[in-house]
Design a protein around this motif. Structure first.
Motif, PDB file in Angstrom:
ATOM      1  N   TRP A 288       0.841  -0.950  -0.213  1.00  0.00           N
ATOM      2  CA  TRP A 288       0.177  -0.004   0.119  1.00  0.00           C
ATOM      3  C   TRP A 288       0.740   1.168   0.385  1.00  0.00           C
ATOM      4  CZ3 TRP A 288      -5.740   0.785   0.854  1.00  0.00           C
ATOM      5  CH2 TRP A 288      -6.160   1.811   0.467  1.00  0.00           C
ATOM      6  N   ASN A 289       1.964   1.341   0.796  1.00  0.00           N
ATOM      7  CA  ASN A 289       2.662   2.353   1.163  1.00  0.00           C
ATOM      8  C   ASN A 289       3.947   2.676  -0.118  1.00  0.00           C
ATOM      9  OD1 ASN A 289       4.292   4.550   1.777  1.00  0.00           O
ATOM     10  ND2 ASN A 289       5.474   3.160   2.826  1.00  0.00           N
ATOM     11  N   THR A 290       4.229   1.628  -1.214  1.00  0.00           N
ATOM     12  CA  THR A 290       4.817   1.379  -2.049  1.00  0.00           C
ATOM     13  C   THR A 290       4.174   2.024  -3.307  1.00  0.00           C
ATOM     14  OG1 THR A 290       6.025   0.239  -1.442  1.00  0.00           O
ATOM     15  CG2 THR A 290       6.513   0.549  -4.421  1.00  0.00           C
ATOM     16  N   CYS A 291       2.414   1.165  -3.325  1.00  0.00           N
ATOM     17  CA  CYS A 291       1.684   2.190  -4.675  1.00  0.00           C
ATOM     18  C   CYS A 291       0.655   3.348  -4.412  1.00  0.00           C
ATOM     19  CB  CYS A 291       0.391   0.807  -4.923  1.00  0.00           C
ATOM     20  SG  CYS A 291       0.964  -0.924  -5.086  1.00  0.00           S
ATOM     21  N   HIS A 292       0.753   4.044  -3.153  1.00  0.00           N
ATOM     22  CA  HIS A 292       0.257   4.800  -2.586  1.00  0.00           C
ATOM     23  C   HIS A 292       0.724   6.441  -2.003  1.00  0.00           C
ATOM     24  CE1 HIS A 292      -3.374   2.647  -4.242  1.00  0.00           C
ATOM     25  NE2 HIS A 292      -3.215   1.683  -3.356  1.00  0.00           N
ATOM     26  N   ASP A 293       1.712   6.251  -1.890  1.00  0.00           N
ATOM     27  CA  ASP A 293       2.526   6.698  -0.921  1.00  0.00           C
ATOM     28  C   ASP A 293       1.969   7.282   0.077  1.00  0.00           C
ATOM     29  OD1 ASP A 293       5.421   8.332  -0.845  1.00  0.00           O
ATOM     30  OD2 ASP A 293       4.084   9.882  -1.548  1.00  0.00           O
ATOM     31  N   GLU A 294       1.599   6.182   0.847  1.00  0.00           N
ATOM     32  CA  GLU A 294       0.382   6.835   2.684  1.00  0.00           C
ATOM     33  C   GLU A 294       0.543   5.715   3.001  1.00  0.00           C
ATOM     34  OE1 GLU A 294      -2.449   7.973   1.620  1.00  0.00           O
ATOM     35  OE2 GLU A 294      -3.683   6.042   1.273  1.00  0.00           O
ATOM     36  N   PRO A 295       0.491   5.523   4.283  1.00  0.00           N
ATOM     37  CA  PRO A 295       0.637   4.406   5.233  1.00  0.00           C
ATOM     38  C   PRO A 295      -0.154   4.174   5.037  1.00  0.00           C
ATOM     39  CG  PRO A 295       1.543   6.436   6.167  1.00  0.00           C
ATOM     40  CD  PRO A 295       0.634   7.013   5.689  1.00  0.00           C
ATOM     41  N   SER A 296      -0.718   2.083   5.662  1.00  0.00           N
ATOM     42  CA  SER A 296      -1.981   1.694   5.089  1.00  0.00           C
ATOM     43  C   SER A 296      -2.970   2.140   6.127  1.00  0.00           C
ATOM     44  CB  SER A 296      -1.570   0.367   4.607  1.00  0.00           C
ATOM     45  OG  SER A 296      -1.165  -0.437   6.165  1.00  0.00           O
ATOM     46  N   PRO A 297      -3.901   1.406   6.011  1.00  0.00           N
ATOM     47  CA  PRO A 297      -5.124   1.614   7.101  1.00  0.00           C
ATOM     48  C   PRO A 297      -4.984   0.573   8.370  1.00  0.00           C
ATOM     49  CG  PRO A 297      -5.718   1.398   5.181  1.00  0.00           C
ATOM     50  CD  PRO A 297      -4.846   1.385   4.737  1.00  0.00           C
ATOM     51  N   LEU A 298      -3.869  -0.493   8.116  1.00  0.00           N
ATOM     52  CA  LEU A 298      -4.094  -1.308   8.683  1.00  0.00           C
ATOM     53  C   LEU A 298      -3.085  -0.778   9.886  1.00  0.00           C
ATOM     54  CD1 LEU A 298      -2.661  -4.218   7.162  1.00  0.00           C
ATOM     55  CD2 LEU A 298      -4.398  -4.075   8.766  1.00  0.00           C
ATOM     56  N   LEU A 304      -0.820  -3.244  12.455  1.00  0.00           N
ATOM     57  CA  LEU A 304       0.610  -3.952  12.055  1.00  0.00           C
ATOM     58  C   LEU A 304       1.258  -4.212  12.826  1.00  0.00           C
ATOM     59  CD1 LEU A 304       2.472  -3.642   9.362  1.00  0.00           C
ATOM     60  CD2 LEU A 304       3.357  -1.618   9.506  1.00  0.00           C
ATOM     61  N   VAL A 305       1.212  -3.615  13.790  1.00  0.00           N
ATOM     62  CA  VAL A 305       2.127  -4.137  15.407  1.00  0.00           C
ATOM     63  C   VAL A 305       1.166  -4.506  16.491  1.00  0.00           C
ATOM     64  CG1 VAL A 305       4.036  -4.070  16.564  1.00  0.00           C
ATOM     65  CG2 VAL A 305       4.618  -2.992  13.863  1.00  0.00           C
ATOM     66  N   LEU A 306       1.108  -6.028  16.466  1.00  0.00           N
ATOM     67  CA  LEU A 306       0.338  -6.108  17.955  1.00  0.00           C
ATOM     68  C   LEU A 306       1.081  -6.097  18.869  1.00  0.00           C
ATOM     69  CD1 LEU A 306      -1.196 -10.037  16.302  1.00  0.00           C
ATOM     70  CD2 LEU A 306      -2.417  -7.129  16.120  1.00  0.00           C
TER      71      LEU A 306
END
Length: 356
Positions: A288-298, A304-306
Motif C-alpha cells: 500500500w505504501n509503495t503504490c499509494h505513497d501513504e501509510p496503510s489503514p492497518l 500492523l504491530v500487535l
C-alpha cells in the motif's frame, strides 16, 4: 563350474510339470515357495531401492570416497557408472510414482551441490524435468519435477539461462493457474527467487501478465499462496517506483481493491489468526505504501504491530528516496519544533530575598 543366477531351465520344467493340467493343483510347500520367490527376485529390480542407492553414492563426500579407494577419476565418472544415467531415465518411466520419486532424488542430490548440478546439466537432465513439469498428466509428478528444477537452477547461472531459453517463465505462469495449492506454492517460490536474483527479468514477467495472476492469487484461501503472491506484487511495484507509470489505471484500481479486501479480511481475523498473519500484514502495508505513497489503514487501526510483537524494520530506503515535497515539509516541521523548544538555562538561579 556352476552357472550364476537362477536355473531358469529347471524353473520352466517345474512349472510345466505342475501346471499342464494332468495333475490336480496342490499347495506349495514352504521350501518350494521360498525357492520360487528367490528365483523371481533375483531377476527383479527394485527401482525405489536403486534410486536410494544412487542418492547415497551421489551425496557421499569426495574425501570419504577417496578414503575407500575411489580415485578422483572414478568420482568424475560416478554419474555414468550406475548413477545419473539410470536415474534420469526413470524420469521417463511409464509409472507416475517412479517419475515422481526420480525427480525427488534429483532434487536431493543437486540441492546446494554445484558439482552435482553441473553433472545433471551435462547429462541433459533439465530436459526431462521440464517436460514432466509442463506436460505430465499427474500433478504430483509435475510438482516434484518443479521442485527438482528449482534445486537444479538455484545459484546456477547456466541452469537459469537454460530455464529462460526453454520458456520457463511461461511454464511458471501456467503452473499458477493450477488448482493444486502445493504446485502453486512451489511455482511462486521459484518466481520470487528468480526475480530477486535477476531484476532485469521483472520486465519479462510483467509482459507475460504475471501481475494479474498475482492479484488473483492474493485472494487465495491458502495463507502461503496469498503471502507469496503479495510478495511478487511488491517486487514488481518496487521495480516501477520512480519510473514513468506504465500500468493502466484499471490495474491500479484493481490492486487497490484487492488490498482493501485483504485489509478487511485482516480486520475480521481472530487474535490467533492475526498473529499467524504477521508477514501478510506487513506485506499489505508495504505494498500500500509503495503504490499509494501513504501509510496503510492497518497502521491507523493498530493492526500492523500487535502487542508483544517487535516493530517492523525501519524503511531506510524511503528516507533517501522520498519525494522532495514530503522531505521539505518534514524538515520545516522539524525546524519549527526546534524553535519552539525553550532554551535550557545553566548557572545559579536568582538570589533569594533576605530575611527581615
Amino acid at each position: 563350474m556352476a552357472r550364476e543366477g537362477p536355473n531358469w531351465e529347471g524353473l520352466l520344467k517345474w512349472s510345466l510339470a505342475h501346471s499342464d493340467g494332468t495333475n490336480s493343483s496342490r499347495n506349495l510347500s514352504e521350501e518350494d515357495r521360498r525357492w520360487f520367490m528367490e528365483a523371481m527376485q533375483a531377476q527383479t529390480v527394485d527401482v525405489i531401492k536403486r534410486m536410494k542407492e544412487i542418492t547415497l553414492v551421489m551425496n557421499t563426500p569426495e574425501q570419504v570416497l577417496e578414503s575407500q579407494g575411489v580415485t578422483p577419476q572414478d568420482i568424475e565418472d560416478l554419474h555414468s557408472i550406475g548413477g545419473l544415467v539410470p536415474l534420469l531415465g526413470y524420469l521417463r518411466n511409464s509409472h507416475a510414482n517412479i517419475r515422481a520419486k526420480a525427480a525427488e532424488v534429483v532434487s536431493t542430490i543437486v540441492q546446494n551441490n554445484p558439482r552435482s548440478q553441473q553433472l545433471v546439466m551435462e547429462a541433459n537432465g533439465l530436459e526431462p524435468l521440464l517436460s514432466n513439469f509442463t506436460s505430465d498428466p499427474d500433478v504430483l509428478v509435475r510438482t516434484k519435477a518443479l521442485g527438482a528444477i528449482s534445486s537444479l537452477i538455484r545459484h546456477n547461472k547456466s541452469g537459469v539461462a537454460a530455464f529462460r531459453l526453454a520458456n520457463g517463465y511461461a511454464a511458471l505462469r501456467d503452473a499458477l493457474s493450477s488448482e493444486d495449492v502445493r504446485f502453486q506454492r512451489k511455482a511462486l517460490n521459484l518466481i520470487h527467487y528468480l526475480l530477486h536474483e535477476n531484476q532485469s527479468d521483472r520486465a519479462v514477467v510483467t509482459e507475460l501478465g504475471f501481475p494479474r495472476t498475482f492479484m488473483h492469487l492474493a485472494s487465495s484461501e491458502d495463507a502461503d499462496v496469498r503471502e507469496a503472491a503479495l510478495r511478487g506484487l511488491l517486487e514488481l511495484a518496487r521495480d516501477k517506483s520512480g519510473k514513468p507509470d506504465s500500468s493502466s489505471s484499471e490495474e491500479d484500481d484493481k490492486l487497490k481493491q484487492i488490498l482493501q479486501e485483504r485489509i478487511q479480511g485482516i480486520c475480521e481475523m481472530s487474535a490467533e489468526d492475526l498473529g499467524a498473519a504477521r508477514e501478510e500484514r506487513q506485506l499489505v502495508d508495504s505494498l500500500w505504501n509503495t503504490c499509494h505513497d501513504e501509510p496503510s489503514p492497518l497502521r491507523e487501526m493498530g493492526l500492523l504491530v500487535l502487542p508483544g510483537e517487535d516493530a517492523p524494520p525501519p524503511d531506510v530506503a524511503s528516507q533517501h528516496f522520498e519525494p522532495p515535497l514530503r522531505a521539505a515539509a518534514a524538515n520545516t516541521k522539524l525546524s519549527s519544533e526546534k524553535k519552539e523548544t525553550p532554551p535550557l538555562l545553566l548557572g545559579a538561579g536568582p538570589p533569594a530575598d533576605n530575611a527581615s
